[in-house]
Design a protein around this motif. Structure first.
Motif, PDB file in Angstrom:
ATOM      1  N   CYS A  11       0.804  -1.226   0.000  1.00 44.90           N
ATOM      2  CA  CYS A  11       0.000   0.000   0.000  1.00 44.90           C
ATOM      3  C   CYS A  11       0.835   1.274   0.000  1.00 44.90           C
ATOM      4  O   CYS A  11       0.277   2.369   0.103  1.00 44.90           O
ATOM      5  CB  CYS A  11      -0.954   0.004   1.189  1.00 44.90           C
ATOM      6  SG  CYS A  11      -2.261  -1.234   1.079  1.00 44.90           S
ATOM      7  N   PRO A  26       4.518   1.421  -5.566  1.00 42.30           N
ATOM      8  CA  PRO A  26       3.165   1.871  -5.225  1.00 42.30           C
ATOM      9  C   PRO A  26       3.101   3.380  -5.017  1.00 42.30           C
ATOM     10  O   PRO A  26       4.104   4.037  -4.717  1.00 42.30           O
ATOM     11  CB  PRO A  26       2.884   1.129  -3.917  1.00 42.30           C
ATOM     12  CG  PRO A  26       4.226   0.979  -3.285  1.00 42.30           C
ATOM     13  CD  PRO A  26       5.213   0.819  -4.421  1.00 42.30           C
ATOM     14  N   TYR A  31      -7.140   4.526  -2.808  1.00 41.95           N
ATOM     15  CA  TYR A  31      -7.360   3.269  -3.518  1.00 41.95           C
ATOM     16  C   TYR A  31      -6.281   2.232  -3.208  1.00 41.95           C
ATOM     17  O   TYR A  31      -6.166   1.226  -3.908  1.00 41.95           O
ATOM     18  CB  TYR A  31      -7.349   3.531  -5.024  1.00 41.95           C
ATOM     19  CG  TYR A  31      -6.138   4.301  -5.499  1.00 41.95           C
ATOM     20  CD1 TYR A  31      -4.875   3.723  -5.545  1.00 41.95           C
ATOM     21  CD2 TYR A  31      -6.254   5.632  -5.877  1.00 41.95           C
ATOM     22  CE1 TYR A  31      -3.765   4.423  -5.956  1.00 41.95           C
ATOM     23  CE2 TYR A  31      -5.146   6.355  -6.295  1.00 41.95           C
ATOM     24  CZ  TYR A  31      -3.901   5.739  -6.343  1.00 41.95           C
ATOM     25  OH  TYR A  31      -2.800   6.440  -6.748  1.00 41.95           O
ATOM     26  N   CYS A  32      -5.486   2.452  -2.157  1.00 43.63           N
ATOM     27  CA  CYS A  32      -4.262   1.669  -1.949  1.00 43.63           C
ATOM     28  C   CYS A  32      -4.529   0.166  -1.853  1.00 43.63           C
ATOM     29  O   CYS A  32      -3.707  -0.640  -2.312  1.00 43.63           O
ATOM     30  CB  CYS A  32      -3.532   2.157  -0.710  1.00 43.63           C
ATOM     31  SG  CYS A  32      -4.469   2.020   0.826  1.00 43.63           S
ATOM     32  N   MET A  35      -5.101  -1.121  -5.291  1.00 48.37           N
ATOM     33  CA  MET A  35      -3.798  -1.091  -5.954  1.00 48.37           C
ATOM     34  C   MET A  35      -2.954  -2.282  -5.529  1.00 48.37           C
ATOM     35  O   MET A  35      -2.229  -2.868  -6.341  1.00 48.37           O
ATOM     36  CB  MET A  35      -3.074   0.212  -5.625  1.00 48.37           C
ATOM     37  CG  MET A  35      -1.686   0.341  -6.248  1.00 48.37           C
ATOM     38  SD  MET A  35      -0.798   1.800  -5.688  1.00 48.37           S
ATOM     39  CE  MET A  35      -0.647   1.423  -3.935  1.00 48.37           C
ATOM     40  N   ARG A  38      -3.910  -5.193  -7.535  1.00 44.04           N
ATOM     41  CA  ARG A  38      -3.451  -5.087  -8.923  1.00 44.04           C
ATOM     42  C   ARG A  38      -1.934  -5.254  -9.029  1.00 44.04           C
ATOM     43  O   ARG A  38      -1.440  -5.748 -10.035  1.00 44.04           O
ATOM     44  CB  ARG A  38      -3.904  -3.741  -9.503  1.00 44.04           C
ATOM     45  CG  ARG A  38      -5.435  -3.636  -9.615  1.00 44.04           C
ATOM     46  CD  ARG A  38      -5.894  -2.322 -10.224  1.00 44.04           C
ATOM     47  NE  ARG A  38      -7.342  -2.276 -10.350  1.00 44.04           N
ATOM     48  CZ  ARG A  38      -8.039  -2.805 -11.359  1.00 44.04           C
ATOM     49  NH1 ARG A  38      -7.393  -3.412 -12.345  1.00 44.04           N
ATOM     50  NH2 ARG A  38      -9.351  -2.723 -11.404  1.00 44.04           N
ATOM     51  N   ILE A  90       0.657   4.644 -13.005  1.00 41.29           N
ATOM     52  CA  ILE A  90      -0.256   5.562 -12.321  1.00 41.29           C
ATOM     53  C   ILE A  90       0.406   6.928 -12.216  1.00 41.29           C
ATOM     54  O   ILE A  90       1.565   7.039 -11.805  1.00 41.29           O
ATOM     55  CB  ILE A  90      -0.611   5.072 -10.907  1.00 41.29           C
ATOM     56  CG1 ILE A  90      -1.057   3.624 -10.903  1.00 41.29           C
ATOM     57  CG2 ILE A  90      -1.679   5.963 -10.283  1.00 41.29           C
ATOM     58  CD1 ILE A  90      -1.257   3.053  -9.511  1.00 41.29           C
ATOM     59  N   GLN A  92      -0.241  10.064  -9.997  1.00 42.38           N
ATOM     60  CA  GLN A  92      -0.981  10.459  -8.804  1.00 42.38           C
ATOM     61  C   GLN A  92      -0.647  11.900  -8.448  1.00 42.38           C
ATOM     62  O   GLN A  92       0.502  12.227  -8.163  1.00 42.38           O
ATOM     63  CB  GLN A  92      -0.622   9.538  -7.638  1.00 42.38           C
ATOM     64  CG  GLN A  92      -1.175   9.965  -6.291  1.00 42.38           C
ATOM     65  CD  GLN A  92      -2.673   9.796  -6.221  1.00 42.38           C
ATOM     66  OE1 GLN A  92      -3.190   8.733  -6.561  1.00 42.38           O
ATOM     67  NE2 GLN A  92      -3.382  10.838  -5.809  1.00 42.38           N
ATOM     68  N   GLY A 140       3.730   2.181 -10.345  1.00 40.93           N
ATOM     69  CA  GLY A 140       3.378   1.081 -11.211  1.00 40.93           C
ATOM     70  C   GLY A 140       4.601   0.315 -11.699  1.00 40.93           C
ATOM     71  O   GLY A 140       5.715   0.522 -11.215  1.00 40.93           O
ATOM     72  N   ILE A 142       0.884  -1.551 -12.715  1.00 37.21           N
ATOM     73  CA  ILE A 142      -0.124  -2.345 -12.038  1.00 37.21           C
ATOM     74  C   ILE A 142      -1.010  -3.014 -13.079  1.00 37.21           C
ATOM     75  O   ILE A 142      -1.026  -2.640 -14.254  1.00 37.21           O
ATOM     76  CB  ILE A 142      -0.990  -1.493 -11.097  1.00 37.21           C
ATOM     77  CG1 ILE A 142      -1.822  -0.476 -11.900  1.00 37.21           C
ATOM     78  CG2 ILE A 142      -0.140  -0.803 -10.040  1.00 37.21           C
ATOM     79  CD1 ILE A 142      -2.883   0.236 -11.092  1.00 37.21           C
ATOM     80  N   SER A 144      -4.203  -3.356 -14.912  1.00 34.31           N
ATOM     81  CA  SER A 144      -5.306  -2.437 -15.176  1.00 34.31           C
ATOM     82  C   SER A 144      -6.469  -3.097 -15.893  1.00 34.31           C
ATOM     83  O   SER A 144      -7.477  -2.437 -16.183  1.00 34.31           O
ATOM     84  CB  SER A 144      -4.813  -1.238 -15.994  1.00 34.31           C
ATOM     85  OG  SER A 144      -4.164  -1.666 -17.182  1.00 34.31           O
ATOM     86  N   LEU A 189      -9.220   1.175 -10.085  1.00 34.36           N
ATOM     87  CA  LEU A 189      -9.077   2.043  -8.926  1.00 34.36           C
ATOM     88  C   LEU A 189     -10.359   2.843  -8.652  1.00 34.36           C
ATOM     89  O   LEU A 189     -11.336   2.749  -9.394  1.00 34.36           O
ATOM     90  CB  LEU A 189      -7.877   2.977  -9.088  1.00 34.36           C
ATOM     91  CG  LEU A 189      -6.549   2.282  -9.400  1.00 34.36           C
ATOM     92  CD1 LEU A 189      -5.436   3.324  -9.533  1.00 34.36           C
ATOM     93  CD2 LEU A 189      -6.192   1.255  -8.349  1.00 34.36           C
TER      94      LEU A 189
END
Length: 376
Positions: A11, A26, A31-32, A35, A38, A90, A92, A140, A142, A144, A189
């Motif tokens: 996370c 990460p 949304y951890c 994630m 994923r 990702i 973020q 990432g 991740i 998807s 997510l």
């Protein structure tokens, strides 16, 4: 089945450890836990590809304090070429917590009606967030692609209901499967309604009102099994923020610092006029039928317990509660772990409390010259 309990790593608490173990870095967001699912799927796919195999997830679940994925494994040297289409990076935002996904590859049509894979065109975001002006963190890759097989989830739910008496954890199983069956499986997510309301420093609209505004704008929306306040939607972030701008107009807030992300977001005029009138699909089928989707914890201080044989100290207050460890810290008798029972004055040593030094060691001791000592 594959289970992971190291959620602190997955996370975002230890990004370098996560990359070393799972091959993905990460990002920190609401949304951890999804994630984490994923990242685990992407790691399994990476290992499968080395043997000309690929995976198809049928169920991916976050429960209590662990994650578990159920996947099918197939062998096909040609199919593994599609793996980059299932992975994304990702972006973020550090200011407003909006996120964007960048797929690793794309398909290109050949002249002979064939398909080849090419690198994806990017980036999908500018250097600074177009909503709040802050920078992006990159994480990432991740997984998807969908993390559930909706047909499999529905058939399993039907099978469980037909044999209700055989499942002691029937309520827990059905609550999780019901929520999964209503998720938007093609939307990776999610975001938290309270989190975006906290970004603009306003009172949060009710979940029904917000869902209605998104549906009235022509987009899809659903809940997620990971978080009761989590929202999955295919609406772009400019639509989400336009809805919040319209909400703040009717619910004024106090003046905020000029450089805060919320102030920058609210300084822009909305291009969409949000409609908060009740939509027909504002409530899911489970909510309409009053089916329980998120059950309370079965007991107080629910979570991973103290390892057997470990000496209990004051740092375990969050796990056992102050009353349960009071006697252990003071050197007196102690209650049993987390059951709220009175301490037993006749016991010579409280149950579950034992010094580590008293345990027989199963490790091979070394002699002074570094060679392993022979076992007795």
């Amino acid at each position: 089945m594959c289970t992971a309990t190291d959620l602190a790593v997955l996370c975002g608490t230890n990004g370098e450890v996560c990359y070393a173990k799972y091959g993905s870095f990460p990002t920190k967001g609401k949304y951890c836990h999804e994630m984490a699912l994923r990242i685990l799927l992407a790691s399994i796919e990476s290992h499968a590809n080395r043997y000309k195999r690929y995976i198809v997830p049928v169920l991916s679940v976050f429960m209590d304090f662990y994650i578990r994925v159920f996947v099918r494994v197939f062998t096909s040297a040609s199919e593994i070429k599609n793996t980059p289409l299932k992975l994304s990076y990702i972006y973020q935002c550090v200011g407003c917590d909006s996120f964007h996904l960048q797929c690793l590859a794309r398909t290109v049509q050949k002249k002979n009606n064939g398909v080849k894979h090419a690198p994806a065109i990017g980036p999908v975001v500018p250097q600074e967030c177009s909503d709040c002006g802050k920078k992006f963190n990159v994480g990432g890759p991740i997984w998807s692609a969908p993390i559930h097989d909706q047909d499999w989830v529905l058939s399993t739910l039907t099978g469980v209901k037909s044999m209700k008496d055989r499942y002691p954890a029937y309520d827990k199983i059905t609550s999780v499967l019901n929520t999964m069956s209503e998720e938007l499986h093609d939307v990776p997510l999610f975001f938290s309604l309270h989190n975006i309301a906290g970004t603009v420093k306003c009172t949060s609209p009710s979940l029904v009102m917000f869902r209605s505004a998104v549906l009235n704008a022509g987009y899809r929306i659903s809940s997620t099994h990971v978080n009761p306040l989590g929202i999955k939607s295919d609406a772009p972030w400019d639509v989400i923020w336009d809805i919040m701008r319209c909400w703040v107009k009717n619910h004024p807030i106090k003046e905020q610092p000029r450089d805060s992300p919320g102030t920058v977001i609210l300084s822009k005029s909305p291009k969409l006029e949000a409609n908060f009138s009740r939509a027909v699909a504002a409530l899911s089928k489970a909510q309409t039928n009053k089916i329980k989707r998120f059950l309370p914890n079965p007991e107080r201080h629910w979570g991973p317990k103290v390892r057997a044989g470990r000496k209990i100290t004051s740092k375990h207050v969050s796990l056992l509660g102050p009353d349960a460890i009071k006697g252990a810290v003071n050197g007196g008798d102690c209650q049993k772990e987390g059951n709220g029972a009175e301490p037993d004055s006749t016991a010579s040593e409280p149950e579950g409390i034992k010094d580590v030094e008293d345990e027989p060691s199963n490790k091979r001791q070394k002699t002074s010259d570094g060679e392993p000592a022979s076992e007795p």
